[in-house]
Design a protein around this motif. Sequence first.
Motif, PDB file in Angstrom:
ATOM      1  N   PHE A 337       0.827  -1.203   0.000  1.00  0.00           N
ATOM      2  CA  PHE A 337       0.000   0.000   0.000  1.00  0.00           C
ATOM      3  C   PHE A 337       0.861   1.253   0.000  1.00  0.00           C
ATOM      4  CE2 PHE A 337       0.589   1.867   4.127  1.00  0.00           C
ATOM      5  CZ  PHE A 337       1.077   0.818   4.889  1.00  0.00           C
ATOM      6  N   GLY A 338       0.244   2.354  -0.370  1.00  0.00           N
ATOM      7  CA  GLY A 338       0.933   3.641  -0.326  1.00  0.00           C
ATOM      8  C   GLY A 338      -0.022   4.660   0.246  1.00  0.00           C
ATOM      9  N   CYS A 339      -0.709   5.366  -0.638  1.00  0.00           N
ATOM     10  CA  CYS A 339      -1.536   6.495  -0.213  1.00  0.00           C
ATOM     11  C   CYS A 339      -2.825   6.077   0.488  1.00  0.00           C
ATOM     12  CB  CYS A 339      -1.897   7.329  -1.433  1.00  0.00           C
ATOM     13  SG  CYS A 339      -2.919   6.429  -2.614  1.00  0.00           S
ATOM     14  N   ARG A 340      -3.296   4.916   0.250  1.00  0.00           N
ATOM     15  CA  ARG A 340      -4.560   4.404   0.779  1.00  0.00           C
ATOM     16  C   ARG A 340      -5.755   5.238   0.334  1.00  0.00           C
ATOM     17  NH1 ARG A 340      -2.768   0.911   4.985  1.00  0.00           N
ATOM     18  NH2 ARG A 340      -4.938   0.362   5.311  1.00  0.00           N
ATOM     19  N   MET A 341      -5.597   5.972  -0.733  1.00  0.00           N
ATOM     20  CA  MET A 341      -6.722   6.775  -1.187  1.00  0.00           C
ATOM     21  C   MET A 341      -6.920   6.716  -2.690  1.00  0.00           C
ATOM     22  SD  MET A 341      -4.918  10.392  -0.247  1.00  0.00           S
ATOM     23  CE  MET A 341      -6.306  11.393  -0.680  1.00  0.00           C
ATOM     24  N   GLY A 342      -6.320   5.725  -3.312  1.00  0.00           N
ATOM     25  CA  GLY A 342      -6.615   5.519  -4.729  1.00  0.00           C
ATOM     26  C   GLY A 342      -5.814   6.350  -5.704  1.00  0.00           C
ATOM     27  N   ILE A 343      -4.724   6.968  -5.267  1.00  0.00           N
ATOM     28  CA  ILE A 343      -4.005   7.791  -6.235  1.00  0.00           C
ATOM     29  C   ILE A 343      -2.653   7.240  -6.650  1.00  0.00           C
ATOM     30  CG2 ILE A 343      -5.113   9.966  -5.633  1.00  0.00           C
ATOM     31  CD1 ILE A 343      -2.528  10.594  -4.041  1.00  0.00           C
ATOM     32  N   CYS A 344      -2.046   6.377  -5.850  1.00  0.00           N
ATOM     33  CA  CYS A 344      -0.644   6.068  -6.131  1.00  0.00           C
ATOM     34  C   CYS A 344      -0.412   4.741  -6.841  1.00  0.00           C
ATOM     35  CB  CYS A 344       0.155   6.101  -4.837  1.00  0.00           C
ATOM     36  SG  CYS A 344      -0.143   4.686  -3.780  1.00  0.00           S
ATOM     37  N   GLN A 345      -1.382   3.884  -6.887  1.00  0.00           N
ATOM     38  CA  GLN A 345      -1.292   2.584  -7.575  1.00  0.00           C
ATOM     39  C   GLN A 345      -0.290   1.624  -6.934  1.00  0.00           C
ATOM     40  OE1 GLN A 345      -3.486   2.549 -10.200  1.00  0.00           O
ATOM     41  NE2 GLN A 345      -3.794   4.713  -9.871  1.00  0.00           N
ATOM     42  N   THR A 346       0.097   1.879  -5.718  1.00  0.00           N
ATOM     43  CA  THR A 346       1.042   0.968  -5.078  1.00  0.00           C
ATOM     44  C   THR A 346       0.357  -0.356  -4.729  1.00  0.00           C
ATOM     45  OG1 THR A 346       1.954   2.936  -4.054  1.00  0.00           O
ATOM     46  CG2 THR A 346       2.753   0.837  -3.229  1.00  0.00           C
ATOM     47  N   CYS A 347      -0.931  -0.284  -4.509  1.00  0.00           N
ATOM     48  CA  CYS A 347      -1.636  -1.413  -3.921  1.00  0.00           C
ATOM     49  C   CYS A 347      -2.272  -2.358  -4.930  1.00  0.00           C
ATOM     50  CB  CYS A 347      -2.724  -0.865  -3.003  1.00  0.00           C
ATOM     51  SG  CYS A 347      -3.930   0.117  -3.919  1.00  0.00           S
ATOM     52  N   GLN A 372      -6.987  -1.764  -7.582  1.00  0.00           N
ATOM     53  CA  GLN A 372      -6.393  -1.052  -6.452  1.00  0.00           C
ATOM     54  C   GLN A 372      -7.157  -1.511  -5.213  1.00  0.00           C
ATOM     55  OE1 GLN A 372      -7.169   2.480  -9.004  1.00  0.00           O
ATOM     56  NE2 GLN A 372      -5.858   3.470  -7.521  1.00  0.00           N
ATOM     57  N   CYS A 374      -7.041  -0.544  -2.235  1.00  0.00           N
ATOM     58  CA  CYS A 374      -7.433   0.451  -1.237  1.00  0.00           C
ATOM     59  C   CYS A 374      -8.762   1.118  -1.546  1.00  0.00           C
ATOM     60  CB  CYS A 374      -6.355   1.508  -1.055  1.00  0.00           C
ATOM     61  SG  CYS A 374      -6.190   2.604  -2.462  1.00  0.00           S
TER      62      CYS A 374
HETATM   63  S1  FES Z   1      -2.595   2.691  -1.759  1.00  0.00           S
HETATM   64 FE1  FES Z   1      -2.338   4.263  -3.185  1.00  0.00          FE
HETATM   65  S2  FES Z   1      -3.703   3.669  -4.742  1.00  0.00           S
HETATM   66 FE2  FES Z   1      -4.073   2.215  -3.239  1.00  0.00          FE
END
Ligand code: FES
Lengths: 386, 469
Positions: A337-347, A372, A374
């Motif tokens: 995970f990264g931003c947990r808000m849908g913007i970074c695509q880490t998840c 994603q 998150c």
């Molecule tokens: S944690 Fe960043 S898009 Fe899901």
Amino acid sequence: MASKTGGFSVRGLREWLEAPVAEGATAGRTKLNALRGAAARITTPLLPDDYLHLVNPLWSARELRGRIVAVRKETSDSVTLVIKPGWGFDFKFSPGQYIGIGVLVEGRWHWRSYSLTCPPDWTDPEHKAKRLISIAVKAMPEGFLSSHLVNGVAVGSVVRLAAPQGGFVLPEPPPAKVLFLTAGSGITPVMAMLRTMDRRGVVPDVVHVHSSRTADDVMFGNELRELHDKHPSFTADLHFTGEHGKFALAELDERVPDWRERDTWACGPIGMLDEIEKHWAAAGIPDQLHVERFEIERSATGEGGTVTFARAGRSLEVDGATTLLQAGESAGVQMPFGCRMGICQTCVVTVTEGHVRDLRNGNERRAGDKVQTCISAAAGDCTLDV
Amino acid sequence: MAITDIKAFAHLTEADIETLGQELDTIRRDVELSLGERDAKYIRRVIRAQRVLEAAGRATLFGSRNRWAWLAGTGLLSVAKIIENMELGHNISHGQWDWMNDPEIHSTSWEWDMTGASSQWKRAHNYSHHTYTNILDMDEDLGFGILRMTRDEEWKPINLAQPFANLVLAALFEWGIALHDLDAAKSQLGIPKDQWFSAPTKDFLRKAGKQVVKDFVIYPALTGPAWKSTLKANASANLIRNLWAYAVIFCGHFPDGAQKFTEEQFENETQGEWYLRQMLGSANFEAGPAMALMSGNLSFQIEHHLFPDIPSNRYAQVSVKVKELCDKYDLPYTTGSIGKQYLLAFRTIHKLALPDQFLKRTSDDAPETSSERKFAGVTLPAMPSLPAGSEWLAEHNWAGVDPVTGERRGLRSALQEAKVALKEKALHEKAVLREAKASLQEKARQEKDLLQTKAGRERRLSRILRRNR
Ligand code: FES
């Protein structure tokens, strides 16, 4: 040739040359790998295929691809798609296996699995004896992609392919006594088995009981009849549910008195398969039965469900508001995970089964899609590749 | 101190911000639901064009001993590298094209033609920068750790070298980014900064090595006798791409009007406030379609920061709606020509090389950073349609919706009025100063006169005394 000259080996050189393409390739090893690897050093960070497939979409070993070369109507709501695979496809699959196929519709690739209906190493005289594969698709009432494939796919379309897989296969040589129990499009994997036996000229004692609504709805009806006539050891027994109602397993004793002695392959709707399994278990011969459960193409069943984290081997019951990321974390799975808000695509992870829903726009995602976690929640039971 | 309370700064109520957020959500949803064949064609066309340009450039450089071929090849390669970096690499890695479900054009698999590994970049950029946009001490893109880009940051003697550091950063931008991302990757894994060899370093070296070998060894070698000119061409193309990428990034974040924020603001931030921060923290520059493509549509930096994963070809359309929202909520929409935007950033770089005592403004009302305190003590004209001294006015000061005209008076008006008020204040202060100076001078003159007369008297006295002796 493993000739070594002062710490320098031909194999080592070859491995070094192939290294750049070794990771990216999902397709099997091709003879050109060393060349492609060498070329990759000048096309880095891309692969030579990224350029080649601009010239011909099939010239990519980065991914399996194919081109639809024929669309043949089977019944009013089903077709056979004949596909010419590109580089790296392994034609030595086992009859009964299925392939993954990705089709582009309105800019988006959709993945489904369909049984191969052709024998391995199949060539079609209509297509200059090139090796081809075929699948058969029946349009499902709610099935978005199957309807598209039956009614709208154009000859010449490029599709993505995943290597053949599945354990619902005909052994070689086939057992002496075989029973096929199919219904509807459940006939497709069995068709590959029948065609293989026919092609090899080895047709043991085979009885095929197939259910469909009417005679017109039987996929491959003519071919079944031809095989029936050609091979005295093969019996095609058709059952029309429109006239006679559902095929009752109690009838088996009458229609195929020796069914208990046969190796049985069954494929069809889930309800039918459940009954068959029970019946075989009751007869004490469950290991003589092979079943293939088709994933039913349907839309999401609702809100929430059981989320399975395949690699971590955990699963969890969640509601339709809990994100998959939260679900994973509370199940103790290492989720990216990264931003947990849908913007970074880490998840981003891949859904391997079932459906999930994007909470931001309600879009449905299904097996084969990367999501994603998150901002996605389970829409029915689903499995994630993490 | 930068913005600590975005509500107060934006002159919006909690409810306003919430509705603003919902309106932005709707914009996103509308775009997402309308994505289709045309968008997919767009990105595939760009990819194809980029690859053709690159192949053409590389091929032309085989004849690069000829001056014209060198120029043409370098030009083609530069354009190819710019498009690859901006419209493809940056945007695809942001997941803008993930909706296509195409494994080859996907954020999880795309690798770009830069020295940094895109996996490391995604961490530092997609996650850190886009989540913590312009928050002091959290967004490491704020000056990239080597430039002081806001007077919220303390001046250090090293900042005197800023004009030079800026040039180096611009020329070697890809290396700057790569090292920056490597640091981020290390700190995320808890690897100490000074531990040189680690897994992230290996990734970095592998990627950078491939890039360097390709551009500076293999291609020159392939062109045989033209190796020297090919090498120069490749170096030039990388340099041009670096300068351009640097300029685009700086125009998106450092012109006046791109605000900075504090951790206090971030702590309890709502989704609406997050949007607002992105909006106020970024800056656009005006661009036609060609320029937009070359900048990876980062000429729409505001839209990109609001919706980092919406396909870039839609930003132009989104910008119309965002501007409408800005009008509705009376919010500023920072934009200008690329030249102007860069000059503003350039001015900040050079100004802030100096210690604070040489600077006039504070971090509450400076051009490159301001805070809600900027408006304190500034008396603003009352709403014309309101009877002076009415309850409502007293309650809301001067922000909110004018109940008669329906017009909102918010941040944009406030900024304009504050600018005027500050100017007036400055003028006034100047006048006061001038007066004070004049009166001081006057006093000095008088004293001098007095002294002179006194001295004259003494001289005369002493003459008399001498005579009388
Ligand atoms: S944690 Fe960043 S898009 Fe899901």
